[in-house]
Design a protein around this motif. Structure first.
Motif, short mmCIF file in Angstrom:
data_model
loop_
_atom_site.label_atom_id
_atom_site.label_comp_id
_atom_site.label_asym_id
_atom_site.label_seq_id
_atom_site.Cartn_x
_atom_site.Cartn_y
_atom_site.Cartn_z
N ASN A 6 0.81 -1.22 0.00
CA ASN A 6 0.00 0.00 0.00
C ASN A 6 0.84 1.26 0.00
OD1 ASN A 6 -2.52 -1.39 0.15
ND2 ASN A 6 -2.02 -1.88 2.29
N ASN A 7 2.09 1.13 0.42
CA ASN A 7 2.90 2.33 0.60
C ASN A 7 4.38 1.98 0.36
OD1 ASN A 7 4.06 4.73 1.35
ND2 ASN A 7 3.46 4.64 3.50
N ILE A 8 4.86 2.24 -0.85
CA ILE A 8 6.26 1.95 -1.17
C ILE A 8 7.08 3.23 -1.10
CG2 ILE A 8 7.83 1.17 -3.01
CD1 ILE A 8 5.59 -0.63 -4.03
N VAL A 9 8.22 3.14 -0.44
CA VAL A 9 9.16 4.27 -0.39
C VAL A 9 10.46 3.83 -1.07
CG1 VAL A 9 10.62 5.67 1.11
CG2 VAL A 9 8.20 5.42 1.64
N VAL A 10 10.95 4.69 -1.97
CA VAL A 10 12.25 4.46 -2.61
C VAL A 10 13.24 5.45 -2.02
CG1 VAL A 10 13.51 4.53 -4.78
CG2 VAL A 10 11.17 3.65 -4.75
N LEU A 11 14.34 4.93 -1.49
CA LEU A 11 15.38 5.79 -0.93
C LEU A 11 16.48 5.98 -1.97
CD1 LEU A 11 15.73 4.39 2.71
CD2 LEU A 11 14.48 6.41 1.95
N GLY A 12 16.69 7.23 -2.36
CA GLY A 12 17.69 7.55 -3.37
C GLY A 12 17.05 7.77 -4.72
N LEU A 69 7.08 -1.31 2.19
CA LEU A 69 8.21 -1.82 1.41
C LEU A 69 9.16 -0.65 1.16
CD1 LEU A 69 9.63 -4.05 -0.31
CD2 LEU A 69 8.42 -3.11 -2.28
N VAL A 70 10.45 -0.86 1.42
CA VAL A 70 11.47 0.15 1.14
C VAL A 70 12.42 -0.42 0.08
CG1 VAL A 70 13.40 1.48 2.07
CG2 VAL A 70 11.31 1.18 3.44
N ILE A 71 12.57 0.33 -1.00
CA ILE A 71 13.54 -0.05 -2.04
C ILE A 71 14.74 0.88 -1.88
CG2 ILE A 71 13.94 -0.37 -4.50
CD1 ILE A 71 10.83 -0.59 -4.79
N LYS A 72 15.87 0.29 -1.50
CA LYS A 72 17.04 1.08 -1.12
C LYS A 72 18.04 1.14 -2.27
CE LYS A 72 20.20 -0.70 1.89
NZ LYS A 72 21.59 -0.54 1.41
N SER A 73 18.45 2.34 -2.63
CA SER A 73 19.47 2.49 -3.67
C SER A 73 20.80 1.93 -3.18
CB SER A 73 19.62 3.97 -4.04
OG SER A 73 18.45 4.41 -4.69
N PRO A 74 21.60 1.37 -4.09
CA PRO A 74 22.82 0.68 -3.66
C PRO A 74 23.85 1.57 -3.00
CG PRO A 74 22.65 0.76 -6.07
CD PRO A 74 21.35 1.22 -5.53
N GLY A 75 23.78 2.88 -3.24
CA GLY A 75 24.77 3.78 -2.65
C GLY A 75 24.57 4.06 -1.17
N ILE A 76 23.46 3.62 -0.58
CA ILE A 76 23.17 3.93 0.83
C ILE A 76 23.69 2.81 1.72
CG2 ILE A 76 21.35 4.44 2.51
CD1 ILE A 76 19.59 5.33 0.10
N PRO A 77 24.66 3.11 2.60
CA PRO A 77 25.21 2.05 3.46
C PRO A 77 24.30 1.69 4.63
CG PRO A 77 26.37 4.13 3.83
CD PRO A 77 25.36 4.38 2.76
N GLU A 78 24.52 0.50 5.17
CA GLU A 78 23.72 0.00 6.30
C GLU A 78 23.90 0.84 7.56
OE1 GLU A 78 21.50 -2.76 6.82
OE2 GLU A 78 21.40 -2.54 4.65
N LYS A 79 25.05 1.51 7.67
CA LYS A 79 25.34 2.24 8.91
C LYS A 79 24.51 3.52 9.07
CE LYS A 79 29.41 4.40 6.83
NZ LYS A 79 30.89 4.38 6.74
#
Length: 452
Positions: A6-12, A69-79
């Protein structure tokens, strides 16, 4: 079964993030894009044309934490604290290639990873498949994102260049044909400075492969063979190696004298290295990987032979620029780590004036010391802080000069070179201290050469 969100967020909001958002929108999902920095104008325009909401220069934490659901761009580190918070809240976090995979339908995938040679091998394999008439696209770390291709122009085959960062957040992504070219230390800041974490990440290319899939491995790489000795992986392994004696199966690719052999399903295809457009030992590995992948994709030998001889290679990767009064100039701006510099120097037959430097990622220059002693006449530094290069080579190389622009570096290298030498731009460092990216660095280098 397709999950409902219902609510997808893309980071980056780079190529990867925008692709993921466009695919989500085209599939009817509510999606919002959040970038901690400024979004480039053409990416903003894309989002606006698709009617996708976005924010830049900071994250609205409440809005992001409300995502299912969060779709994370590869440039964002886990820290990053936001990622830690999302993990702690049990949110589903995936990469863009995982998202695209869920909508690829019956299409088939060749996924290529490795510390070096990914882009060349991906481009070469795409060329082999495209020339043979397959409906194929080249996506991932090179060019358009996998998700954007699936959203806007799906194809029957995808040749995907994948990084370890993209593989970190897959939960079902699998390639019918996977390729792992080599593993050398890189991006260790993202892996707690533990090389074994990076190795595991690279092998995630096989994480969801089945016994019916194929993994092409360079068994001359010590890290790959060490991992295989201690870990079971499901797919059928096909090896590439410089020596036929190393080949553990009847199938695979190897070099013998001046010929490349591709053995597949009982057939031994032989090509002279003189018929390969790509030169150098490192490119023999790339060619073997692409060749065996093409055979596995059903491409006829005659088509592979023809395409191998006509492939032109990549811009900024050991790209011949010009010969000026007997001095060759080669642009290897894409060589952003020392392993790339090692490969570049290894393929040089003439004395070298080496243009080195940029934003140093903690390089240990001993990795290239033997080749520098053997082949390099002079070093031209091109970076803001060149002290580590001077310290490493001051007792080995007589001429080490500092420059702070591509033009000055080219002029200095040209003055140090003798007729019959090669001036090689292979920086071994990131480009962000003086340039926008490695493409900008390579373009400025080529322009400066043409102005000599």
């Amino acid at each position: 079964m397709e999950r409902v969100y219902n609510n997808i967020v893309v980071l980056g909001a780079g190529e990867s993030g925008n692709g993921a958002a466009i695919l989500a929108r085209r599939k009817g999902y509510a999606v919002f894009v959040s970038d901690n920095g400024p979004i480039k104008p053409h990416y903003k325009q894309e989002l606006e044309e698709e009617g996708i909401g976005y924010e830049e220069n900071g994250h609205t934490a409440d809005r992001i934490m409300a995502a299912d659901l969060v779709i994370k761009s590869p440039g964002i580190p886990e820290k990053v604290q936001l990622i830690k918070n999302l993990r702690a809240a049990g949110k589903e976090i995936i990469s863009e290639i995982e998202w695209a995979y869920r909508f690829k339908g019956d299409s088939r995938i060749v996924a290529i990873t490795g510390s070096n040679g990914k882009s060349t091998t991906t481009s070469l394999l795409y060329y082999l498949l495209h020339n043979a008439g397959l409906d194929v696209s080249m996506v991932g770390n090179i060019g358009i994102s996998f998700a954007k291709q699936v959203a806007l122009s799906p194809t029957a085959w995808y040749v995907i260049e994948v990084s370890s960062f993209q593989l970190d957040d897959i939960t079902s992504f699998r390639a019918e044909i996977g390729v792992l070219l080599n593993i050398t230390p890189d991006h260790l800041d993202r892996y707690e400075y533990k090389f074994e974490n990076y190795i595991k990440s690279k092998f995630r290319i096989a994480a969801f492969q089945t016994e019916n899939d194929m993994l092409i491995l360079n068994i001359d790489d010590p890290e790959i063979t060490r991992y295989l000795a201690h870990n079971h992986i499901k797919p059928k392994i096909i090896s590439i190696t410089m020596s036929e004696q190393n080949l553990p199966q009847d199938e695979g690719a190897f070099m013998k004298d001046e010929d490349m052999h591709i053995k597949y399903e009982g057939d031994d295809m032989k090509l002279s290295i003189h018929d390969l457009a790509l030169k150098g030992k490192h490119n023999q590995y790339n060619s073997m990987a692409a060749g065996i992948s093409a055979r596995a994709a059903g491409i006829r030998k005659e088509k592979i032979r023809e395409s191998f001889s006509t492939f032109e290679g990549l811009e900024h990767r050991l790209e011949f620029v010009a010969t000026v009064r007997g001095v060759d100039f080669i642009n290897d701006s894409k060589g952003t780590n020392l392993n790339s510099v090692w490969f570049a120097l290894e393929s040089m037959k003439q004395p070298v004036v080496l243009i080195l430097g940029g934003q140093d990622k903690g390089n240990d220059y001993n990795e290239i010391m033997d080749l520098v002693q053997e082949k390099v006449r002079a070093i031209v530094c091109m970076g803001i802080d060149n002290a580590p290069i001077h310290k490493a080579f001051e007792n080995v190389i007589k001429h080490i000069v500092d420059t702070q622009s591509a033009k000055d570096a080219v002029n200095a290298a040209y003055s140090l070179a003798e007729k019959g030498d090669v001036v090689l731009l292979s920086p071994g460092c990131a480009s962000f201290d003086l340039f926008k990216n490695y493409e900008d660095r390579g373009t400025q280098f080529k322009q400066a050469v043409r102005e000599l």
